[in-house]
Scaffold this motif. Sequence first.
Motif, short mmCIF file in Angstrom:
data_model
loop_
_atom_site.label_atom_id
_atom_site.label_comp_id
_atom_site.label_asym_id
_atom_site.label_seq_id
_atom_site.Cartn_x
_atom_site.Cartn_y
_atom_site.Cartn_z
N PRO A 1 1.69 -12.47 -3.10
CA PRO A 1 2.11 -11.14 -2.64
C PRO A 1 1.51 -10.81 -1.29
O PRO A 1 0.58 -11.48 -0.84
CB PRO A 1 1.54 -10.21 -3.73
N PHE A 2 2.05 -9.79 -0.64
CA PHE A 2 1.44 -9.30 0.60
C PHE A 2 0.37 -8.30 0.18
O PHE A 2 0.65 -7.15 -0.14
CB PHE A 2 2.50 -8.65 1.48
N HIS A 3 -0.87 -8.76 0.17
CA HIS A 3 -1.89 -7.97 -0.50
C HIS A 3 -2.34 -6.72 0.23
O HIS A 3 -2.99 -5.86 -0.36
CB HIS A 3 -3.10 -8.85 -0.86
N SER A 4 -2.02 -6.61 1.55
CA SER A 4 -2.47 -5.40 2.24
C SER A 4 -1.46 -4.26 2.11
O SER A 4 -1.69 -3.16 2.61
CB SER A 4 -2.72 -5.69 3.72
N MET A 5 -0.32 -4.53 1.45
CA MET A 5 0.72 -3.49 1.34
C MET A 5 0.93 -3.08 -0.10
O MET A 5 0.65 -3.85 -1.01
CB MET A 5 2.06 -4.04 1.82
#
Lengths: 249, 327, 288
Positions: free
Chosen positions: A95-99
């Motif tokens: 996943p895109f972990h900062s979003m």
Amino acid sequence: MTEDIGAPLLEVKGLGKRFGGFVALEDIDLTIAKGERLGLIGPNGSGKSTLVNCLCGTLHNETGTVTFAGRPLNGLIAHERTHLGLARSFQLPKPFHSMNLVDNLRIPLLYTVNARPHHHLTDAAIAERCAELLKDVGLADKARRRPRDLTQVEMRKLELARAVATEPTLLFADESMAGLSHSEIEEILAVLMRLNEHGITIVLIEHIMSAVMSFSTRLAVLVAGHKIADGPPQEAIRNPEVERAYLGE
Amino acid sequence: MRAPAFWLCIVVVGAAFIVLSRTFLTNEYFYFAGYVVLQYIVLSTAWNILGGYTGYTNFGTGAFFASGAYCSVVLHKLPGLVHSAFGLTIVPIPLPVMIVAGGIISGAMGLGTGYLTLRLRGVFFAIATLAFTIVVQTLIVNWDFVGGSRGIYIIRPPNAPLGGGYIQYLFTWMTILTVVSVGIARSIEGSRLGLGFASIRDDELAAEASGVPTLRLKLIATTLSGALMGMAGAPLPYYVTYLDPTSSFNLAYAVNAVAMPVIGGMTSWIGPVIGAILLGTIQQVATVTISSALNLLIVGLLLIFFVIIAPNGLVGLVQSWRRQREA
Amino acid sequence: MLGLFINAIVAGVLLGGFYAAVSVGVTISFGMLDIANIAQPAFILLGCYAAYIMNLYFGLDPIVTGVIMTPAFFALGMLVYRLYYFAFEKRGDQAIQGLAFFFGLLFVGEVSLVLVFGVDYRFVAASYIGPSLHLGIVELPFRMLLPCVFSLVMVGVTQLYLTRSFVGRAILAVSQDPGALQLMAASPTKIKQIAVGISIATCAVAGSFLIIIQPVEPSIGRDYIGRIFAICVLGGMTSFPGMLLASMLLGIVESLTATFYGPSWAPAVAFGFLLVTLAARPAGLLGR
């Protein structure tokens, strides 16, 4: 019941991939028909994920041709193939972990769906679509959370939702069920079935035999980089070579 | 605050800053020191577009910065060259033209380096940028037209457009560049491009699989970042009046361009600004009071410290403190 | 003219041997373990100055100092890895912070040396600095010949250790598959710690060679970043033979460039090599 299984969607001829001296895949021929549910199985290290990577453009196959909906794919890189309609989920969720979850789904909508010639979703339409996708996988209440707040099965669902967001014609679900409980496996299978009913061709790469057998309309078996069986599930597993691969001599 | 409103805000702030400082501040030292701090805001913000937003570390700030400076040197000497070679007289090249030229040259360099190395992993890009600095420095050292290793003296024009001293003029332009770079950074943050950058930073393979044209976006980031750094370097020759490769390619620029965003915070436009103002001011004070080498040592140690203990920088610390209070 | 050419090649080969010693550490830490230690030159310079001090105050031969310092540098390397592991590998953070860490180390190292020793060039005194061996028209300066020979010995010893000893083979195993190693009940972290220790230990010796070959001052470390990584990449990352080949190639090209175009172009050669390699053949000379 699914719609009638139709014309070839993906045609793979003579695909081969090496890593230095190691032959990961050799002479793979595979045809996937529109609307079908193909199960792809094989022991660990047989090359299943390598095959997915080659077909989706993450890795480059040295030999063989791949044609998708009549279009040759050789030379196209991963994001171009996604634009054409091939999608995949990753074995280990990425996943895109900062979003938050909504933004995770906005990426494929902004960069794949909106990149296609005739589509243009407005911001409002995108927001609506994100909400819809999250609802379909049961993650609507966690829309504003980050991936680190999700459980294993929720991450798998996000992975699938993100692949589905690209509005694919062909979806590779790469070991989406590893390590899940029986009811969680049923949840994922239900999601995949629903997607297939909506017209998405699905390739299920799995180890969990019960899931693969109940889900697939056809089964292909990879062992040590070669395809050794390809046909209706019950027939394929009765193939003596398959038995040997799984149970030994 | 939405992007257009933000632009309006910073343009107003910038304009006010220029007008007020011209009216009330007569101490030349303020302009000298302020120029350096503003320059660092531009450099850190530029670095952060590629580093913090996209996740690719650039150690070659010196190359892009110095290229902008040497481009200005070439343009400064151009009238003289044209006159002696062709007998033609052309006007001296104005500073704004030099700034744009510096941006174009360094932007092209960013595009070139990016194209050569961005198809590989981030680590190789970082190492290549270090290598690149030395290559460009070697080229300049061997180029006599711009002074080579001896360096070159640049005489400031006697009159500054807009009145006031020439240093004030340089300071005005650096303020404008600061406004431009911060505005660009903020615009990227909320946009489709910014989201794309973030996806590359978070997981490049997944971004590519989701349809993001990663190479194209990375090249945009490197070009933009390089161009801004080149623009920041363009006024340098007039500021220092003596330019030589050792000082213009000084590793201090590279370290500061990394340290300021890391310490300030890499995820938002405000991090590099805070880091630049903080570290820039500390260094200006330290260079005067203690030795300049010691001051650089402090920057290096702070970088290491923050990278280990507070990787999200001061902005990150404030954010997690706020989150703890909410919970 | 021919004599000049031949001697340039010979000097290049000798230089190449030395470059192998300089690069072996990075081949282990970066090539095998994927730890981009760009601060390696700082440790090499530390080795130079250690040799300088011992030579100045105790009249100790630099190569002897290099060998004596190996345990201390080994410990230092382990310490650096522990710090790196605690800060980054454990957290599984983005590579950007790890790079910034090593960059900070490189910078702090250089500036510290400037503060302690100043920017003047330092050199060592030894009986073999100055005289040369003459074989016909070929001149082999001892100050280059001895480091070259000892470098090759050091690389050979390291290679033997990696392929014969248990710890060495564990390091090779970790570089290929950390998971498998855990199943063998050997801790990958401990193995990596030893590997980085070895990598930094080579700097003690390499540094002593460097100060024999030429006078040093703190900023020359930067020239070596490009050389080291160019050799590592060109050599195919993990291959020692590849690294040797790449070192020789770089040494020869640099030597020819310095002889015929002037020494001020030499730093660009290595970096040019690196950029071209990364762009054209990232798998290195011998491929993978």
